[in-house]
Scaffold this motif. Sequence first.
Motif, PDB file in Angstrom:
ATOM      1  N   GLY A 151      22.995  -0.151 -22.304  1.00  0.00           N
ATOM      2  CA  GLY A 151      22.374   0.336 -21.073  1.00  0.00           C
ATOM      3  C   GLY A 151      23.428   0.642 -20.035  1.00  0.00           C
ATOM      4  O   GLY A 151      24.619   0.324 -20.234  1.00  0.00           O
ATOM      5  N   VAL A 152      22.997   1.281 -18.962  1.00  0.00           N
ATOM      6  CA  VAL A 152      23.916   1.552 -17.855  1.00  0.00           C
ATOM      7  C   VAL A 152      23.255   1.062 -16.578  1.00  0.00           C
ATOM      8  O   VAL A 152      22.076   1.337 -16.323  1.00  0.00           O
ATOM      9  CB  VAL A 152      24.293   3.051 -17.764  1.00  0.00           C
ATOM     10  N   LEU A 192      18.648  12.259 -17.157  1.00  0.00           N
ATOM     11  CA  LEU A 192      18.004  11.209 -17.966  1.00  0.00           C
ATOM     12  C   LEU A 192      16.475  11.377 -17.902  1.00  0.00           C
ATOM     13  O   LEU A 192      15.772  11.273 -18.919  1.00  0.00           O
ATOM     14  CB  LEU A 192      18.387   9.816 -17.468  1.00  0.00           C
ATOM     15  N   MET A 236      13.733   3.152 -18.384  1.00  0.00           N
ATOM     16  CA  MET A 236      14.329   2.566 -17.189  1.00  0.00           C
ATOM     17  C   MET A 236      13.912   1.098 -17.038  1.00  0.00           C
ATOM     18  O   MET A 236      12.799   0.732 -17.399  1.00  0.00           O
ATOM     19  CB  MET A 236      13.892   3.319 -15.925  1.00  0.00           C
ATOM     20  N   GLU A 239      28.045   6.267 -21.352  1.00  0.00           N
ATOM     21  CA  GLU A 239      27.244   6.616 -20.157  1.00  0.00           C
ATOM     22  C   GLU A 239      28.037   6.393 -18.875  1.00  0.00           C
ATOM     23  O   GLU A 239      27.967   7.190 -17.944  1.00  0.00           O
ATOM     24  CB  GLU A 239      25.932   5.847 -20.150  1.00  0.00           C
ATOM     25  N   GLU A 258      18.873   3.557 -22.245  1.00  0.00           N
ATOM     26  CA  GLU A 258      18.219   2.781 -21.178  1.00  0.00           C
ATOM     27  C   GLU A 258      19.120   2.752 -19.951  1.00  0.00           C
ATOM     28  O   GLU A 258      20.332   2.559 -20.054  1.00  0.00           O
ATOM     29  CB  GLU A 258      17.975   1.339 -21.685  1.00  0.00           C
ATOM     30  N   PHE A 259      18.540   2.952 -18.776  1.00  0.00           N
ATOM     31  CA  PHE A 259      19.329   2.922 -17.542  1.00  0.00           C
ATOM     32  C   PHE A 259      18.647   2.037 -16.517  1.00  0.00           C
ATOM     33  O   PHE A 259      17.424   1.797 -16.585  1.00  0.00           O
ATOM     34  CB  PHE A 259      19.547   4.343 -16.987  1.00  0.00           C
ATOM     35  N   PHE A 313      14.788   8.700 -22.226  1.00  0.00           N
ATOM     36  CA  PHE A 313      15.435   7.474 -21.765  1.00  0.00           C
ATOM     37  C   PHE A 313      14.391   6.557 -21.153  1.00  0.00           C
ATOM     38  O   PHE A 313      13.351   7.007 -20.671  1.00  0.00           O
ATOM     39  CB  PHE A 313      16.518   7.794 -20.719  1.00  0.00           C
ATOM     40  N   TYR A 320      23.007  12.943 -12.571  1.00  0.00           N
ATOM     41  CA  TYR A 320      23.021  12.091 -13.766  1.00  0.00           C
ATOM     42  C   TYR A 320      21.614  11.548 -14.060  1.00  0.00           C
ATOM     43  O   TYR A 320      21.117  11.649 -15.189  1.00  0.00           O
ATOM     44  CB  TYR A 320      24.011  10.935 -13.577  1.00  0.00           C
ATOM     45  N   VAL A 321      20.942  11.022 -13.035  1.00  0.00           N
ATOM     46  CA  VAL A 321      19.623  10.417 -13.252  1.00  0.00           C
ATOM     47  C   VAL A 321      18.587  11.488 -13.593  1.00  0.00           C
ATOM     48  O   VAL A 321      17.753  11.303 -14.493  1.00  0.00           O
ATOM     49  CB  VAL A 321      19.181   9.588 -12.036  1.00  0.00           C
TER      50      VAL A 321
END
Length: 333
Positions: free
Chosen positions: A258-259, A226, A240, A323, A204-205, A238, A222-223
């Motif tokens: 999460g990040v 994901l 969000m 992460e 989860e981000f 992933f 990076y995103v």
Amino acid sequence: MKRISLTQYLVEEQRQNNTIPAELRLLIEVVARACKTISHAVGKGALGEVMGSAETENVQGEVQKKLDIISNEILLEANEWGGHLAAMASEEMETIHPIPNRYPKGEYLLLFDPLDGSSNIDVNVSIGTIFSVLKAAEGMGEPTEQDFLQPGSQQVAAGYAVYGPQTVLVLTTGNGVNCFTLDREMGSWVLTQRNMQIPAETREFAINASNARHWFPPVTRYVNELLAGDAGPRGSNFNMRWIASMVADVHRILNRGGVFMYPADAREPGKPGKLRLMYEANPMAFIVEQAGGAATNGARRIMDVQPEKLHQRVPVFLGSKSEVERVTSYHQA
Ligand code: P6P
């Protein structure tokens, strides 16, 4: 788990680990009581005539909500008479707030964002208070802004309250992270989670994706990985989340991993992200690291950044260690 109060926890922590001298215990209890008062004011909503804008701006040039100012006043009034502080600093005040001469001064410096996530107040989404505690330098005279400009690694305590479905207080004094839930009937903080640990791995981000076109390449890379999910290089899907209340996003991450990212971007080269180092990023970084997570500005630990200005901003990448290490490594590539 045996239910104990915040006071009992602080006394037992001092007895067993000597991390909470009496003056710091008083400070934490005073701040916790102020958060109870803020929770009460926030909870009234429209019934308390506290909603909406105060038609004033803070030092950041942001329009202040009535509750921003009310919360700031609550924290100032609660803390200025106790004799435990030399001065305070707040997101809502341009300069530091020395303890008035009519009160004794203590050895601690308290910094806070009195009500974080203000844009959520009027739509009943969780908001919170973030605070950070530093020690004043030995033999400090009249406190100045310079006395506050210590790296986050110097913090002796940090915490946040979330005013949500429950009101919780999350606290660290450098010996792990504990969560207390407000028992509204008794008016007391009750220990409900001991030694919180952030899962190292996560799916989860959290980022404000509406800024994607402004991101610098490491964040975009990076995103996008994901978003590529199990068809992409990460080989997993992933999820969000973005609550636009740092306290709520961080509390979710403390509980299920999460990040969280608020990066610098191309919109304003001189503005390194939105979040403030001294009373948002540093306290959250202390808590996250104490819970086994990581917190960087893309280049180094947030808590190693040497502050130059009280209200300076910093890019933030925090949460599950693997992460944060990955997105930070992309900044070195
Ligand atoms: P955006 C709230 O105003 C805040 O300071 C943090 O609590 C939150 O994470 C962030 O700003 C939200 O920013 O740009 O998504 O509104």
